[in-house]
Scaffold this motif. Structure first.
Motif, PDB file in Angstrom:
ATOM      1  N   GLY A 126       1.116   4.461  -6.779  1.00  0.00           N
ATOM      2  CA  GLY A 126       1.406   3.064  -6.457  1.00  0.00           C
ATOM      3  C   GLY A 126       2.120   2.905  -5.130  1.00  0.00           C
ATOM      4  O   GLY A 126       2.968   2.030  -4.968  1.00  0.00           O
ATOM      5  N   GLY A 127       1.785   3.741  -4.153  1.00  0.00           N
ATOM      6  CA  GLY A 127       2.379   3.631  -2.827  1.00  0.00           C
ATOM      7  C   GLY A 127       3.722   4.321  -2.685  1.00  0.00           C
ATOM      8  O   GLY A 127       4.294   4.347  -1.600  1.00  0.00           O
ATOM      9  N   ARG A 128       4.247   4.876  -3.781  1.00  0.00           N
ATOM     10  CA  ARG A 128       5.556   5.534  -3.701  1.00  0.00           C
ATOM     11  C   ARG A 128       5.399   7.037  -3.862  1.00  0.00           C
ATOM     12  O   ARG A 128       4.505   7.518  -4.561  1.00  0.00           O
ATOM     13  N   GLY A 155      -2.169   5.151  -1.968  1.00  0.00           N
ATOM     14  CA  GLY A 155      -1.598   5.034  -0.621  1.00  0.00           C
ATOM     15  C   GLY A 155      -1.765   6.298   0.214  1.00  0.00           C
ATOM     16  O   GLY A 155      -1.155   6.415   1.279  1.00  0.00           O
ATOM     17  N   LYS A 156      -2.602   7.220  -0.246  1.00  0.00           N
ATOM     18  CA  LYS A 156      -2.756   8.500   0.464  1.00  0.00           C
ATOM     19  C   LYS A 156      -3.321   8.292   1.873  1.00  0.00           C
ATOM     20  O   LYS A 156      -2.744   8.754   2.853  1.00  0.00           O
ATOM     21  N   ALA A 165       0.843  -1.206   0.000  1.00  0.00           N
ATOM     22  CA  ALA A 165       0.000   0.000   0.000  1.00  0.00           C
ATOM     23  C   ALA A 165       0.872   1.247   0.000  1.00  0.00           C
ATOM     24  O   ALA A 165       0.603   2.218  -0.704  1.00  0.00           O
ATOM     25  N   VAL A 166       1.906   1.230   0.814  1.00  0.00           N
ATOM     26  CA  VAL A 166       2.823   2.363   0.915  1.00  0.00           C
ATOM     27  C   VAL A 166       4.244   1.816   0.918  1.00  0.00           C
ATOM     28  O   VAL A 166       4.547   0.876   1.631  1.00  0.00           O
ATOM     29  N   ASP A 167       5.087   2.406   0.080  1.00  0.00           N
ATOM     30  CA  ASP A 167       6.427   1.873  -0.117  1.00  0.00           C
ATOM     31  C   ASP A 167       7.468   2.979   0.056  1.00  0.00           C
ATOM     32  O   ASP A 167       7.615   3.831  -0.809  1.00  0.00           O
ATOM     33  N   ASP A 168       8.105   2.993   1.227  1.00  0.00           N
ATOM     34  CA  ASP A 168       9.246   3.872   1.449  1.00  0.00           C
ATOM     35  C   ASP A 168       8.916   5.359   1.235  1.00  0.00           C
ATOM     36  O   ASP A 168       9.580   6.045   0.458  1.00  0.00           O
TER      37      ASP A 168
END
Lengths: 265, 255
Positions: free
Chosen positions: A228-230, A65-66, A42-45
């Motif tokens: 896309g989570g980034r 991913g907000k 969902a959230v990446d780094d």
């Protein structure tokens, strides 16, 4: 995006996390946040830093991913990786303190349907040591003439404005507003924007999740673009437009995320 | 910067405000108010005349030892098993528990406030039925008043615990009402709500006597008649409280 390297990544487990001194002045610091739901990232780094008094917009398509990002900042979700500080506090371990200074408007959170606007304001006011006076708050969100109306009888825009009022009732120093104007008609949207401008004047730090370019362009000092989570970009609205070589923020959004911006539902 | 931030728990004022708000929610839910106040009165009025004035035991009539225990059991059972869980399920579904969790108040506070209001509602329901029974139908006070009050408190806690199982497992407010009603009628049918348990097959009668509704009726009956309360009924109610607490603690979701 440049990756921040001073996070918790290489630290042996069990040692207390030390926030670098440079972060002490920021209202919100999120470092290398990561969250998975099952097999889905969902959230990446994601790393963010929001200065005191700044209004930061978080922009992205559905599923970017907000909400997960702001819910980790709010302490509602535990990050799988990374850490968060709100006014120097850990929102999960120092939950009680953070709740005093952080006002949150959740996406799709309803309220007691049979209570009136005034009764709901009284309820939430009772939770804080120094709440804003009900009259001032009602005037602030333009609900003075609806104060005796039950929540279930309010229009969508009025419910939304009440929800924002309740997020601000405890005089928060940081406010997180998720999907601020989604579903509002243009007039209600403008009323909400005027409220946020008043917050800006009061130097409240605001994190604003949005679909609407016009809103972000008008209200935010900086914009974080999630895809896309980034985190794909973090700049001023004008900076994003310039970076994408675009004519406006709409085009910049498409250029930087490869997606069409969504119409508010 | 963070040194100035002090964690303050909401004080008595917040509790009173929450209880007042819950009371308004309950009062404005007119349909939910009718059953716990109206159903016991209906049962009382329909059975009081037939119960007659013939003394059964210790100067107490059939009205005292057969009708009143049933009437008094219906009140906490409808409130605890049907009404309270539907509020809790609605608060979860609507995101109200989650919304409260991001304030200095805890969502537990709203559950406790709801329980307090339910208790007040139970007292009103029992009080109304008792007043009518005393004034209109010449009912008598229990032979052992302290035992009656103790049984009523234990029974109320057991009904809440049963209701919390419903609240913890129901996915939606509608499901909570449905599960609550089925649970209420099942416990009631096995516990003598629709006539004596003697009419039931032996195993069902024994089961019904050990479930919270039947156990409550038995305890209140013993208190009124002045006989000893069978420990099996007290154990049943206590076990319900423990079991309900554990099951709801394990399965309860805040959002």
């Amino acid at each position: 995006m440049e990756r921040l390297t001073s996070g918790t990544g290489g630290r042996p487990a069990g040692l207390p996390t030390v926030v670098p001194m440079e972060d002490e002045s920021a209202a919100v610091v999120a470092r290398n946040l990561g969250k998975r739901y099952g097999g889905t990232v969902a959230v990446d780094d994601v790393s963010l830093r929001v200065e005191t008094g700044e209004i930061l917009g978080i922009l992205g398509a559905n599923g970017a991913g907000k909400t997960t990002t702001v819910e980790m900042i709010a302490g509602l979700r535990r990050p799988d990786r990374g850490h968060v500080r709100v006014l120097g506090l850990d929102p999960r371990r120092e939950r009680a303190k953070v709740r005093q200074v952080l006002g949150i408007q959740l996406q799709q959170a309803s309220l007691h349907h049979a209570l009136t606007v005034r009764e709901l304001i009284e309820m939430f006011a009772a939770f804080y040591p120094d709440p804003r006076p009900a009259g001032e708050l009602l005037e602030f969100v333009g609900l003075t003439s609806q104060r005796a109306t039950r929540f279930e009888k309010l229009s969508g825009g009025q419910q939304q404005r009440l929800s924002i009022a309740l997020a601000l009732i405890g005089r928060p120093r940081v406010a997180i507003l998720d999907e601020l104007t989604t579903g509002l008609d243009p007039r209600a949207r403008r009323q909400v924007w005027a409220m946020i401008e008043r917050l800006r004047d009061e130097e409240v730090t605001v994190i604003l999740v949005s679909h609407a370019m016009e809103e972000v362009e008008r209200l935010c000092h900086r914009v974080a673009l999630l895809d896309g989570g980034r985190l794909t970009a973090l700049d001023t609205p004008a900076g994003l437009v310039a970076r994408a070589g675009a004519g406006n923020l709409d085009e910049a959004f498409v250029a930087l995320s490869g997606k069409e911006p969504e119409e508010p539902a | 910067m963070s040194s100035a931030i002090v964690a303050r728990s909401p004080g008595p004022c917040a509790w009173l405000t929450l209880i007042r708000c819950e009371a308004k929610m309950v009062v404005r839910d007119t349909a939910g108010l009718v059953v716990p106040i109206g159903l016991p009165l209906l049962i009382l009025v329909m059975n009081a005349a037939a119960a007659g004035e013939q003394v059964v035991v210790n100067g107490r009539t059939a009205l005292d030892v057969h009708v009143l225990p049933l009437v008094f059991t219906v009140v906490p059972a409808t409130i605890g098993v049907v009404n309270m869980p539907s509020f809790v399920a609605y608060y979860r579904r609507a995101g109200i528990l989650r919304r409260l969790s991001v304030t200095p108040a805890s969502p537990v506070m709203v559950l406790i406030a709801q329980a307090v209001v339910s208790l007040i509602q139970t007292l009103i329901g029992i009080g109304a039925a008792f007043a009518v029974a005393l004034l209109v139908f010449d009912a008598n006070l229990p032979v052992r008043p302290a035992a009656a009050i103790g049984a009523a408190l234990l029974a109320t806690a057991a009904m809440y615990a049963t209701g919390m199982i419903v609240a913890a497992t129901a996915p939606t407010p509608n499901a909570a009402v449905a599960i609550g009603l089925v649970a209420f009628f099942a416990l009631g049918a096995l516990g003598g709500l629709f006539g004596g348990r003697e009419a039931l097959p032996e195993p069902l009668a024994v089961l019904g006597e050990r479930l919270p509704f039947g156990a409550t009726v038995e305890c209140v009956q013993a208190a009124w008649a002045g006989s000893a309360i069978d420990p099996v009924h007290l154990v049943s109610l206590a076990a319900t409280i423990v079991l309900g607490g554990v099951i709801s603690a394990v399965f309860f979701r805040w959002d």
